[in-house]
Scaffold this active site. Structure first.
Site, PDB file in Angstrom:
ATOM      1  CE  LYS A 183      36.452  53.114  48.677  1.00  0.00           C
ATOM      2  NZ  LYS A 183      36.188  52.416  47.389  1.00  0.00           N
ATOM      3  CG  ASP A 311      35.530  53.333  36.382  1.00  0.00           C
ATOM      4  OD1 ASP A 311      36.476  53.027  35.639  1.00  0.00           O
ATOM      5  OD2 ASP A 311      35.506  54.380  37.043  1.00  0.00           O
TER       6      ASP A 311
END
Length: 446
Positions: A183, A311
């Site tokens: 990523k 989150d």
């Protein structure tokens, strides 16, 4: 000389030729990729793992190991110039720490780096033209052969682009065997990783690697043409072998938590909390698995709360066993034909002798429908025997680099004004977030 070296061995003093062997698989070009940045990634991982193999494993990590890095600058070189840019830089952060983490996650460095038995590029060229559509035409046996041939492909086979898109435009790739996810992240994410790494490592030690958190395996900075790119490598949540038919990103929030029309138009869309709730079904894993899963989840989210992290999401992938079997039957004829053609490619170009322990032809243990190796698919849980549908669930926590800072506090205040104090907004303080997250996930399991 290491077993994965592709250069020609020096001629020995002996003139005996009886031992001479020809392995066509050794002709694969190293670090060949469609983009310079990916070639540099492959080269860099290969280089750093080789360098680290010469460093003794310490009895324990020291504080400086969490600040350390290794870097190399390659300038105007001529080696492999058809695949690599002539100038680039590669930096690995905290190499000793990530080596230790890989060990605790039962990932051998050679497995992470490269397999001497890989024939990655030869197969990659055949699959990448049509991407996932081509893969679905392969029979189950052929897919397993592909996995065995390419099971260590961070450096021998170019990473594959993923359809997934991060919240902030992060790019996702997977190693060719789909065991690792690469990523792209921001420099702020790298800074946050440094902030949490020592406590994260300690947590992994204490839980013996038994966690739903991301398994961080490496962290790098690549510089090509003056542009810096930061990358993090983790273990893939989903299976290298079992197809995921439905996918969810769950936060335990219901405000603006549904997939967009654009997302739903994708081949494998990522659905969200409201989508899941509106479908009205649960993940049927049974009482024992539910208890075990929730114990891990509770421990993980409480740890994230201590770090002031919020989150994050629970990524859920569902493999429908009956659907997979039907898909297999529908394409079996085509798959067997392609398997025959691929087996003939290169005249037996597996990079190992037929009697070698590493030869894929000698590897037994073919898995049945819905079966998996729990040491590889560490996030997988089967549906219980009396479930309405036979499924395999892949569940793990992702995106744990969001710190509850002033910016998030301001977002919480703004959303509270907009939606009301009682609304299930996603931006709340870490303690509240962890409790709500845990309660939501408890309610979707049965």
């Amino acid at each position: 000389m290491s077993s994965n070296c592709t250069s020609v061995a020096p001629v020995s003093a002996s003139k005996t030729k009886t031992k001479k062997k020809h392995f066509i698989g050794q002709k694969v070009k190293l670090f060949r990729a469609s983009e310079p940045i990916l070639s540099v990634l492959m080269w860099g991982v290969n280089h750093t793992v080789n360098e680290l193999s010469n460093v003794p494993v310490p009895v324990m990590l020291m504080p400086d190991d969490f600040k350390a890095y290794s870097k190399i600058k390659v300038d105007n070189h001529l080696f492999n110039k058809e695949n690599l840019p002539s100038r680039f830089k590669f930096k690995e952060y905290c190499p000793m720490v990530f080596r230790n983490l890989r060990e605790r996650f039962c990932i051998d460095d050679q497995d992470y780096q490269v397999s001497p038995f890989s024939r990655g590029d030869a197969i990659a060229d055949g699959l990448n033209e049509n991407g996932s559509k081509k893969k679905r035409k392969l029979s189950k046996r052929m897919r397993l052969n592909v996995f065995l041939l390419c099971q260590n492909s961070l450096t021998r086979s170019a990473p594959l682009n993923s359809d997934s898109q991060g919240r902030f435009g992060n790019r996702f790739l997977s190693s060719y065997d789909h065991r690792f996810v690469i990523k792209t992240v921001s420099s702020e994410d790298i800074a946050e990783m440094h902030n949490i790494l020592k406590k994260y490592h300690q947590f992994i030690v204490e839980c013996h690697g038994n966690t739903l958190l991301p398994q961080f395996l490496g962290m790098y900075r690549l510089t090509v043409d003056g542009v810096e790119t930061y990358m993090v490598v983790t273990r893939n949540v989903f299976s290298h072998r079992l197809t995921v038919h439905r996918k969810y990103d769950l936060k335990g929030s219901t405000v603006s938590r549904e997939a967009s029309d654009k997302e739903k138009a994708k081949e494998l869309p990522t659905f969200k909390d409201n989508d899941f709730l509106n479908e009205g079904h649960k993940l049927q894993i049974g009482d024992d698995n539910k208890k075990y899963f929730l114990e891990k989840l509770k421990r993980d989210v409480e740890f994230l709360a201590t770090l002031k992290i919020m989150d994050y999401s629970l990524l859920v992938g569902i493999h429908d066993v009956e659907r997979a079997e039907q898909e297999e039957m529908d394409v079996e004829g085509v798959g067997e034909e392609e398997e025959y053609e691929n087996d003939g490619m290169g005249g037996g170009s597996f990079g190992t002798p037929p009697d070698s322990p590493g030869n894929p032809l000698n590897c037994g243990g073919f898995f049945g429908p819905g079966e998996f190796d729990p040491s590889v698919d560490v996030y997988a849980i089967k549906s219980h025997d009396s479930a309405v549908k036979k499924e395999v669930y892949f569940m793990a926590i992702i995106d744990i680099l969001t710190h509850y800072d002033a910016k998030k506090k301001a977002a919480h205040a703004a959303k509270t004004v907009k939606h009301g104090a009682g609304a299930e907004i996603s931006t709340v303080n870490p303690e509240q977030y962890s409790k709500r997250f845990y309660e939501f996930m408890s309610n979707i399991l049965s």
